[in-house]
Design a protein around this motif. Sequence first.
Motif, mmCIF file in Angstrom:
data_model
loop_
_atom_site.group_PDB
_atom_site.id
_atom_site.type_symbol
_atom_site.label_atom_id
_atom_site.label_comp_id
_atom_site.label_asym_id
_atom_site.label_seq_id
_atom_site.Cartn_x
_atom_site.Cartn_y
_atom_site.Cartn_z
ATOM 1 N N ALA A 101 0.818 -1.205 0.000
ATOM 2 C CA ALA A 101 0.000 0.000 0.000
ATOM 3 C C ALA A 101 0.859 1.265 0.000
ATOM 4 N N ALA A 102 1.965 1.245 0.736
ATOM 5 C CA ALA A 102 2.867 2.407 0.742
ATOM 6 C C ALA A 102 3.475 2.632 -0.636
ATOM 7 N N SER A 103 3.791 1.552 -1.348
ATOM 8 C CA SER A 103 4.309 1.676 -2.709
ATOM 9 C C SER A 103 3.235 2.196 -3.650
ATOM 10 N N ALA A 104 2.003 1.710 -3.492
ATOM 11 C CA ALA A 104 0.895 2.207 -4.305
ATOM 12 C C ALA A 104 0.694 3.701 -4.090
ATOM 13 N N TYR A 105 0.834 4.141 -2.850
ATOM 14 C CA TYR A 105 0.710 5.571 -2.521
ATOM 15 C C TYR A 105 1.707 6.396 -3.334
ATOM 16 N N GLU A 106 2.966 5.938 -3.392
ATOM 17 C CA GLU A 106 3.984 6.704 -4.125
ATOM 18 C C GLU A 106 3.744 6.666 -5.625
ATOM 19 N N LEU A 107 3.312 5.527 -6.161
ATOM 20 C CA LEU A 107 3.061 5.445 -7.601
ATOM 21 C C LEU A 107 1.914 6.361 -8.018
ATOM 22 N N LEU A 108 0.910 6.484 -7.173
ATOM 23 C CA LEU A 108 -0.260 7.281 -7.518
ATOM 24 C C LEU A 108 -0.048 8.770 -7.293
ATOM 25 N N LEU A 109 0.765 9.129 -6.286
ATOM 26 C CA LEU A 109 0.944 10.536 -5.932
ATOM 27 C C LEU A 109 2.298 11.095 -6.333
ATOM 28 N N GLY A 110 3.267 10.219 -6.647
ATOM 29 C CA GLY A 110 4.585 10.708 -7.019
ATOM 30 C C GLY A 110 5.408 11.206 -5.857
ATOM 31 N N GLN A 111 5.017 10.896 -4.625
ATOM 32 C CA GLN A 111 5.771 11.337 -3.456
ATOM 33 C C GLN A 111 5.754 10.222 -2.413
ATOM 34 N N ARG A 112 6.843 10.113 -1.677
ATOM 35 C CA ARG A 112 6.954 9.050 -0.696
ATOM 36 C C ARG A 112 6.032 9.295 0.488
ATOM 37 N N PRO A 113 5.459 8.225 1.043
ATOM 38 C CA PRO A 113 4.652 8.394 2.254
ATOM 39 C C PRO A 113 5.553 8.605 3.464
ATOM 40 N N LEU A 114 4.979 9.127 4.514
ATOM 41 C CA LEU A 114 5.724 9.204 5.761
ATOM 42 C C LEU A 114 5.938 7.799 6.312
ATOM 43 N N SER A 115 7.061 7.596 6.963
ATOM 44 C CA SER A 115 7.328 6.309 7.591
ATOM 45 C C SER A 115 6.457 6.164 8.833
ATOM 46 N N PRO A 116 6.312 4.946 9.360
ATOM 47 C CA PRO A 116 5.526 4.782 10.588
ATOM 48 C C PRO A 116 6.011 5.647 11.743
#
Length: 638
Positions: free
Chosen positions: A193-208
């Motif tokens: 899901a974190a990888s999907a977030y970056e592919l869709l938004l072009g920006q890395r998610p925050l870490s836990p």
Amino acid sequence: MLAQDAVLHDRYRIVAFAGLTRTARSYDAIDGRFGTHVHIRECERSKPRPFREAFVREARILNGCQHVAMPVVTDAFAAGEAFYLVERKIPAEPMSSLLERDRKPFAPILVLPWLDAILDLLEYLHGLRTPVIVANISPGSIEMSARGNVFVTDFKMALEGPGKSLAWTYPYAPIEQMEGREIDVRADLYAFAASAYELLLGQRPLSPHEREQTKGGVEFNPFDQLSRVISKPLASVIDRAMAMRPEDRQPSAAELRLELVAAGTATAPVRKLPAAAEALTSASPIGSGDAFGSFAHGPTTPVDAFVSDTATIVCRTCGNTNEATRVFCPHCGSLLRSDRRPSTLDVVSPFQQREPEHDLPPTAPVVMPVAAAVNPAAPVTVVDRNQETFPSDLAHSRPDATRPVSPFIGRAEVRRNSDPLRTAEGTPLSGDATMPLARLLVLEGEEPGRMLLICSKVTTLGRSAGDYIFRQDAFMSGRHAKVQYSDDGYWLDDAGSRNGTFLRIREDSKLHENDIVLAGQQLLRFEHDPVTKQPRLRLQLNNGDLAATYELTRPATTIGRTQGEICFADDAAMADVHARIERRGDECYVVDCGSRNGTFLRLTSNRPLGDGDVFIIGRHIFKFEADVNIDDHVTEDL
């Protein structure tokens, strides 16, 4: 390290060195028996036992599992003082490289079928008699071929059954993996899901860990970000998979996959389908090998078959009362469940009911009702099913040019409100509102990808003291370096460390007496001969001793791994032509020659920091990002 053109095992000719990780070296080679290109990884017997065991376990997993989205192992053997694993080389490029190159997110219509293909692999691996946990899913480990097929290529952290992971990829790993606790298949769902977030938004998610740090201010909410580019039902499914607690995520990849299928094919309300979509439900679904996979067609079973005309469903998340024809709550996007409607485990996947292919003319274009899943106002998309490859403009299209590029890649021209540095209203997450918002990104070190927010006038980094502590870096001093804000700009300064702080040069930099240049992994001290007064470089060892001496008698002296007057053939971090020292009258300048890893100078005084600057302390590499431009603070001798 194997040399170029060396022949390994009387069969494989080494073409080039491909990379280095904690567990193994990688090489590109040619199989002399078949003349095909292969990828070889080498693990030395001298490696610590956990690394050797991980290497052998990876070979066993890759050899025992068969899936189209996994690497294919063709050989494994021991030779000399190392173990070797040979994989078939498939021309593909990591998703992280595609994001970095194009500096924009992928279109959702392309991402959704990729996600389904990855979940198909996870469903297969997690469903084995002994479940295989990848434990390392990220845009860097997901690769795409020229034909648009996706693969998961990195299994060096894979586990056979629940257990503790040797390492993790920051910031995509869940918190239980980062804290060294036992993980199960739900760890892969978080990373997916974190990888999907970056592919869709072009920006890395925050870490836990960063998500926990921001709870006191503005909490990181994946649903709010994702719902800007995809429908609320899809955003809700991915948001659930990114839950901090494992028990709040989907229990399996099969459950997550079916929820995504239901979210991608549902319409709200679903009483009357468009004519094109209604015609498609009676036609055969697109095969799993086609370009758009299961998200390219409507549901195979009408929703009305599960509910009555007068029933209502109360959303268990927000309490909103919904019509029984709805599958997802239009208020919060959560999946609606009731006694009248089965859970997603009972929803039939389009892959499980296949009609004969002759029901649909092979030359007719397929009308796909995916617009509702991507954007409710978007028109129906028509795609030729005979098209074998994506055109260059479609393969990485960007429907909305106003969407932000990744702030983690290169130097962003404009900061936007949707950047994770700021809230949706455009205000900083925390800290002094009078300061330009800034952060440090860990490129290499204990937790690659970790983001450090700069919230005060002075931010200190060190091994045992400061705002951010890195206890495992033996080359870092207790209080090593600090980032200061003054005169409307940020400055980097060494805090009296033993090993120094190194800043990557942006342009030709003048050298002063006893300046230390870092090229690759080599420390080169600039000085003048006390007798002849001629400039020279001296190789400095880690303990401070000086070794080889290189006289700078030429107008330009080149430093490199394979070319130049000063060569370091064993330094894998150095480019073939890395840097050069130019004599300009009585002065000398160091010039980077476009090397990938850059050329650094040890700080002797504080230096201004600009957006995109990179610096090294100890064994950590940091990238500085801020709403401030270095051009406003350039000094004459920088």
